[in-house]
Design a protein around this motif. Structure first.
Motif, PDB file in Angstrom:
ATOM      1  N   ASP A 105      53.967  15.044   9.362  1.00  0.00           N
ATOM      2  CA  ASP A 105      54.684  13.886   9.909  1.00  0.00           C
ATOM      3  C   ASP A 105      56.062  14.295  10.430  1.00  0.00           C
ATOM      4  OD1 ASP A 105      52.489  12.355   9.220  1.00  0.00           O
ATOM      5  OD2 ASP A 105      53.457  11.375   7.512  1.00  0.00           O
ATOM      6  N   ILE A 106      56.766  15.148   9.674  1.00  0.00           N
ATOM      7  CA  ILE A 106      58.077  15.645  10.109  1.00  0.00           C
ATOM      8  C   ILE A 106      57.931  16.442  11.405  1.00  0.00           C
ATOM      9  CG2 ILE A 106      59.927  17.288   9.545  1.00  0.00           C
ATOM     10  CD1 ILE A 106      60.263  14.652   8.060  1.00  0.00           C
ATOM     11  N   LEU A 107      56.901  17.288  11.473  1.00  0.00           N
ATOM     12  CA  LEU A 107      56.653  18.088  12.673  1.00  0.00           C
ATOM     13  C   LEU A 107      56.452  17.190  13.890  1.00  0.00           C
ATOM     14  CD1 LEU A 107      56.271  20.861  13.935  1.00  0.00           C
ATOM     15  CD2 LEU A 107      53.852  20.750  13.272  1.00  0.00           C
ATOM     16  N   GLY A 108      55.766  16.075  13.718  1.00  0.00           N
ATOM     17  CA  GLY A 108      55.569  15.133  14.815  1.00  0.00           C
ATOM     18  C   GLY A 108      56.889  14.621  15.372  1.00  0.00           C
ATOM     19  N   VAL A 109      57.853  14.346  14.517  1.00  0.00           N
ATOM     20  CA  VAL A 109      59.171  13.882  14.961  1.00  0.00           C
ATOM     21  C   VAL A 109      59.908  15.014  15.665  1.00  0.00           C
ATOM     22  CG1 VAL A 109      61.433  13.042  14.200  1.00  0.00           C
ATOM     23  CG2 VAL A 109      59.353  12.117  13.172  1.00  0.00           C
ATOM     24  N   LEU A 110      59.840  16.220  15.108  1.00  0.00           N
ATOM     25  CA  LEU A 110      60.554  17.356  15.698  1.00  0.00           C
ATOM     26  C   LEU A 110      59.999  17.736  17.064  1.00  0.00           C
ATOM     27  CD1 LEU A 110      60.991  19.610  12.527  1.00  0.00           C
ATOM     28  CD2 LEU A 110      62.711  18.156  13.636  1.00  0.00           C
ATOM     29  N   LYS A 111      58.698  17.540  17.267  1.00  0.00           N
ATOM     30  CA  LYS A 111      58.069  17.905  18.540  1.00  0.00           C
ATOM     31  C   LYS A 111      58.176  16.807  19.598  1.00  0.00           C
ATOM     32  CE  LYS A 111      54.799  21.462  17.396  1.00  0.00           C
ATOM     33  NZ  LYS A 111      53.442  21.945  17.592  1.00  0.00           N
ATOM     34  N   ALA A 112      58.760  15.671  19.246  1.00  0.00           N
ATOM     35  CA  ALA A 112      58.841  14.550  20.185  1.00  0.00           C
ATOM     36  C   ALA A 112      59.798  14.825  21.337  1.00  0.00           C
ATOM     37  CB  ALA A 112      59.260  13.272  19.444  1.00  0.00           C
ATOM     38  N   GLY A 113      60.632  15.831  21.213  1.00  0.00           N
ATOM     39  CA  GLY A 113      61.590  16.167  22.260  1.00  0.00           C
ATOM     40  C   GLY A 113      62.918  15.465  22.036  1.00  0.00           C
ATOM     41  N   GLY A 114      63.983  16.102  22.473  1.00  0.00           N
ATOM     42  CA  GLY A 114      65.318  15.543  22.287  1.00  0.00           C
ATOM     43  C   GLY A 114      65.755  15.641  20.842  1.00  0.00           C
ATOM     44  N   PRO A 115      66.904  15.061  20.539  1.00  0.00           N
ATOM     45  CA  PRO A 115      67.371  15.076  19.148  1.00  0.00           C
ATOM     46  C   PRO A 115      66.390  14.329  18.248  1.00  0.00           C
ATOM     47  CG  PRO A 115      69.091  14.292  20.642  1.00  0.00           C
ATOM     48  CD  PRO A 115      67.821  14.387  21.429  1.00  0.00           C
ATOM     49  N   PRO A 116      66.184  14.802  17.017  1.00  0.00           N
ATOM     50  CA  PRO A 116      65.247  14.118  16.122  1.00  0.00           C
ATOM     51  C   PRO A 116      65.697  12.694  15.815  1.00  0.00           C
ATOM     52  CG  PRO A 116      65.991  16.211  15.176  1.00  0.00           C
ATOM     53  CD  PRO A 116      66.773  15.986  16.405  1.00  0.00           C
ATOM     54  N   ASP A 117      64.744  11.802  15.711  1.00  0.00           N
ATOM     55  CA  ASP A 117      65.003  10.407  15.334  1.00  0.00           C
ATOM     56  C   ASP A 117      65.267  10.380  13.834  1.00  0.00           C
ATOM     57  OD1 ASP A 117      64.824   7.734  14.562  1.00  0.00           O
ATOM     58  OD2 ASP A 117      63.104   7.299  15.856  1.00  0.00           O
ATOM     59  N   MET A 118      66.549  10.324  13.460  1.00  0.00           N
ATOM     60  CA  MET A 118      66.917  10.427  12.049  1.00  0.00           C
ATOM     61  C   MET A 118      66.424   9.223  11.236  1.00  0.00           C
ATOM     62  SD  MET A 118      67.945  13.385  12.095  1.00  0.00           S
ATOM     63  CE  MET A 118      68.434  13.620  10.402  1.00  0.00           C
ATOM     64  N   ALA A 119      66.363   8.065  11.842  1.00  0.00           N
ATOM     65  CA  ALA A 119      65.842   6.894  11.124  1.00  0.00           C
ATOM     66  C   ALA A 119      64.366   7.105  10.796  1.00  0.00           C
ATOM     67  CB  ALA A 119      66.043   5.630  11.950  1.00  0.00           C
ATOM     68  N   ARG A 120      63.623   7.677  11.736  1.00  0.00           N
ATOM     69  CA  ARG A 120      62.203   7.961  11.498  1.00  0.00           C
ATOM     70  C   ARG A 120      62.050   9.052  10.432  1.00  0.00           C
ATOM     71  NH1 ARG A 120      57.613   6.853  10.090  1.00  0.00           N
ATOM     72  NH2 ARG A 120      55.861   7.996  10.949  1.00  0.00           N
ATOM     73  N   MET A 121      62.928  10.069  10.467  1.00  0.00           N
ATOM     74  CA  MET A 121      62.873  11.131   9.466  1.00  0.00           C
ATOM     75  C   MET A 121      63.086  10.546   8.066  1.00  0.00           C
ATOM     76  SD  MET A 121      62.474  14.196  10.946  1.00  0.00           S
ATOM     77  CE  MET A 121      63.481  15.607  10.623  1.00  0.00           C
ATOM     78  N   LYS A 122      64.054   9.653   7.928  1.00  0.00           N
ATOM     79  CA  LYS A 122      64.322   9.020   6.639  1.00  0.00           C
ATOM     80  C   LYS A 122      63.114   8.214   6.183  1.00  0.00           C
ATOM     81  CE  LYS A 122      67.421   5.908   4.179  1.00  0.00           C
ATOM     82  NZ  LYS A 122      68.635   5.095   4.225  1.00  0.00           N
ATOM     83  N   GLN A 123      62.508   7.484   7.132  1.00  0.00           N
ATOM     84  CA  GLN A 123      61.329   6.675   6.811  1.00  0.00           C
ATOM     85  C   GLN A 123      60.184   7.561   6.300  1.00  0.00           C
ATOM     86  OE1 GLN A 123      59.365   4.877  10.229  1.00  0.00           O
ATOM     87  NE2 GLN A 123      58.917   3.039   9.030  1.00  0.00           N
ATOM     88  N   ILE A 124      59.974   8.712   6.943  1.00  0.00           N
ATOM     89  CA  ILE A 124      58.920   9.643   6.520  1.00  0.00           C
ATOM     90  C   ILE A 124      59.218  10.174   5.127  1.00  0.00           C
ATOM     91  CG2 ILE A 124      57.903  11.917   6.960  1.00  0.00           C
ATOM     92  CD1 ILE A 124      58.247  11.251   9.993  1.00  0.00           C
ATOM     93  N   MET A 125      60.471  10.542   4.886  1.00  0.00           N
ATOM     94  CA  MET A 125      60.842  11.039   3.565  1.00  0.00           C
ATOM     95  C   MET A 125      60.502   9.997   2.499  1.00  0.00           C
ATOM     96  SD  MET A 125      64.461  13.041   4.244  1.00  0.00           S
ATOM     97  CE  MET A 125      64.539  13.841   2.619  1.00  0.00           C
ATOM     98  N   LEU A 126      60.907   8.760   2.737  1.00  0.00           N
ATOM     99  CA  LEU A 126      60.670   7.692   1.760  1.00  0.00           C
ATOM    100  C   LEU A 126      59.179   7.443   1.547  1.00  0.00           C
ATOM    101  CD1 LEU A 126      63.522   5.245   2.816  1.00  0.00           C
ATOM    102  CD2 LEU A 126      63.409   6.619   0.703  1.00  0.00           C
TER     103      LEU A 126
END
Length: 144
Positions: free
Chosen positions: A113-134
């Protein structure tokens, strides 16, 4: 048995040895390869699993609560759920650790799931990263 490598492309590689499906959700086991200057997870704690780290290669800088320590090859450290922790590779060599999480509720899906955010292009969506962590039982801690 699982033998999956997830390259996060930011200096972190996750080599899954045993996932929850392999152990009847008793534990998960994976190797983490941390290159110099790797982007590492934010300080966090786990709300539903414990984690034990075992040093395989190099020296990992580990912070648990307010204690800063070095994990060398052959060293181990038990991180009980609820304890805030983070790590970095401050050396010029690649660090490798083995991570044992129990019970087996923490799976390779977190890293996918984290890899999906990182590969989306541009700066990572930090809100989405937090959501994945939770979603996966990791609770990020700001300013730690």
């Amino acid at each position: 048995m699982t033998n999956e490598v997830i390259d996060l492309g930011n200096g972190l590689e996750i080599h899954f040895c045993l996932d929850a499906a392999d152990t009847g959700a008793q534990f998960t086991l994976f190797k983490v390869v941390i290159h110099p200057n790797a982007k590492v997870p934010a300080a966090h704690y786990h709300d539903n699993f414990d984690e034990t780290l075992y040093g395989l290669k190099g020296t990992l800088s580990l912070t648990v609560d307010d204690q800063v320590l070095e994990l060398h090859a052959g060293d181990h450290y038990f991180i009980k759920r609820g304890r805030i922790h983070s790590f970095t590779n401050q050396s010029d060599e690649t660090v490798e650790i083995l991570a044992y999480a129990n019970p087996g509720v923490f799976t390779s899906n977190y890293f996918k799931d984290i890899l999906g955010v990182l590969k989306a292009g541009g700066p990572p969506d930090m809100a989405r990263m937090k959501q994945i962590m939770l979603q996966h039982g990791l609770v990020p801690v700001a300013n730690h």
